[in-house]
Design an enzyme around this catalytic site. Structure first.
Site, short mmCIF file in Angstrom:
data_model
loop_
_atom_site.label_atom_id
_atom_site.label_comp_id
_atom_site.label_asym_id
_atom_site.label_seq_id
_atom_site.Cartn_x
_atom_site.Cartn_y
_atom_site.Cartn_z
N ASP A 1 0.81 -1.22 0.00
CA ASP A 1 0.00 0.00 0.00
C ASP A 1 0.85 1.27 0.00
OD1 ASP A 1 -2.10 -1.74 0.22
OD2 ASP A 1 -2.96 -0.83 2.02
N HIS B 1 -6.11 3.19 -4.03
CA HIS B 1 -6.00 3.42 -2.59
C HIS B 1 -6.30 4.88 -2.25
CE1 HIS B 1 -5.03 2.04 1.36
NE2 HIS B 1 -3.87 2.66 1.48
N HIS C 1 -4.99 9.42 0.65
CA HIS C 1 -4.98 8.56 1.83
C HIS C 1 -5.76 9.16 3.02
CE1 HIS C 1 -3.33 5.67 4.79
NE2 HIS C 1 -3.04 4.92 3.72
N HIS D 1 3.63 -2.46 3.11
CA HIS D 1 3.68 -1.10 2.54
C HIS D 1 4.98 -0.90 1.79
CE1 HIS D 1 0.74 -0.85 5.82
NE2 HIS D 1 0.20 0.16 5.17
#
Length: 282
Positions: free
Chosen positions: A105, A156, A160, A250
């Protein structure tokens, strides 16, 4: 005869002409729609994205998939239905069989993403990258490399945020902008999305489905964003290993040297133990 009067025969002819004109207009606005009015659309599969995906590099209207998600490869004269509106994200992907799914991510980040791509390439495996639109806009070459290597590029959001704190219009903007830059960069719109912080709500599910995407969470959280140490990240993955497991890691959002080092260790170990590493496909 008064000007506003009309002989019955002429009135009837005009009615017929108007009906024919409406029918032609409907065919222009909704080409290929053959389903009878009121008939239910074909049900979407229980898991996974819609089967059709536009071909890579296809030139498309950036907003087209908002109205008719995932129609690029649909047979002529038929529309591919959008995914159903979920009430919770997928936590695992049993359709991948004995394989595990690795996800990364927040990227792409030029400091860490290239090393992750290099490690995945060395073992000839595919993963899923849930990119933030803002990061993708600065690092389009890495997004293109992800797609070229066969990885899935997911949505995503742009910046964020916690979507549960946003108005529906703001959620839509976050998701649409990211889908647009992914499609513009790779030629294919994303078919998976992940909510930042795992914070989902009804609006995010509805908007995601409207944009042609399925929601994916995770089974194993490596907590690598806390920089717990390479050993602890490796242990989290090894302890949680299993068929269909989705691993969250990540490749951006902070110092990800531990995430890179951990991948180099646990990936060959998982493969040696007989686990495949794969991604969902139609």
């Amino acid at each position: 005869m008064k000007k506003e009067e009309m002989i019955p025969g002429r009135r009837a002819l005009l009615r017929i002409a108007a009906c024919l004109g409406a029918a032609v207009t409907a065919r222009v606005m909704f080409p290929g729609e053959t389903r009878a009015p009121g008939a239910a659309a074909a049900p979407a599969p229980a898991a996974g994205p819609p089967a059709a995906r536009p071909p890579a590099g296809a030139a498309r209207n950036p907003a087209a998939y908002r109205l008719l998600p995932m129609t690029g490869d649909a047979p002529s004269g038929r529309l591919t239905p959008a995914p159903p509106v979920r009430t919770k994200p997928f936590l695992e992907l049993p359709q991948v069989g004995h394989a595990m799914v690795l996800t990364f991510d927040d990227g792409p980040d030029p400091r860490y993403t290239p090393d992750i791509l290099k490690t995945l390439r060395a073992h000839d495996v595919r993963a899923m990258f849930f990119v933030c639109g803002e990061m993708a806009s600065y690092n389009r070459d890495l997004v293109r490399q992800m797609a070229a290597d066969g990885h899935i590029v997911g949505n995503h959001t742009w910046s964020h945020p916690q979507m549960v704190k946003l108005a529906p219009s703001a959620i839509r903007k976050e998701m649409e902008r990211t889908s647009e830059i992914i499609e513009d960069t790779t030629g294919t719109p994303p078919v998976w999305y992940r909510a930042p912080y795992g914070a989902w709500n009804r609006h995010s599910f509805e908007i995601g489905a409207e944009l042609g995407m399925e929601p994916l969470a995770w089974t194993v959280d490596t907590l690598d964003w806390t920089t717990p140490g390479t050993d602890r990240i490796v242990k989290a993955v090894r302890d949680g290993a299993g068929p269909g497991v989705v691993v969250l890691s990540h490749d951006a959002g902070g110092n990800r040297e531990q995430s890179v080092a951990a991948l180099r260790r646990y990936l060959p170990e998982l493969i040696a133990e007989g686990y495949g590493i794969g991604v969902p496909h139609p």
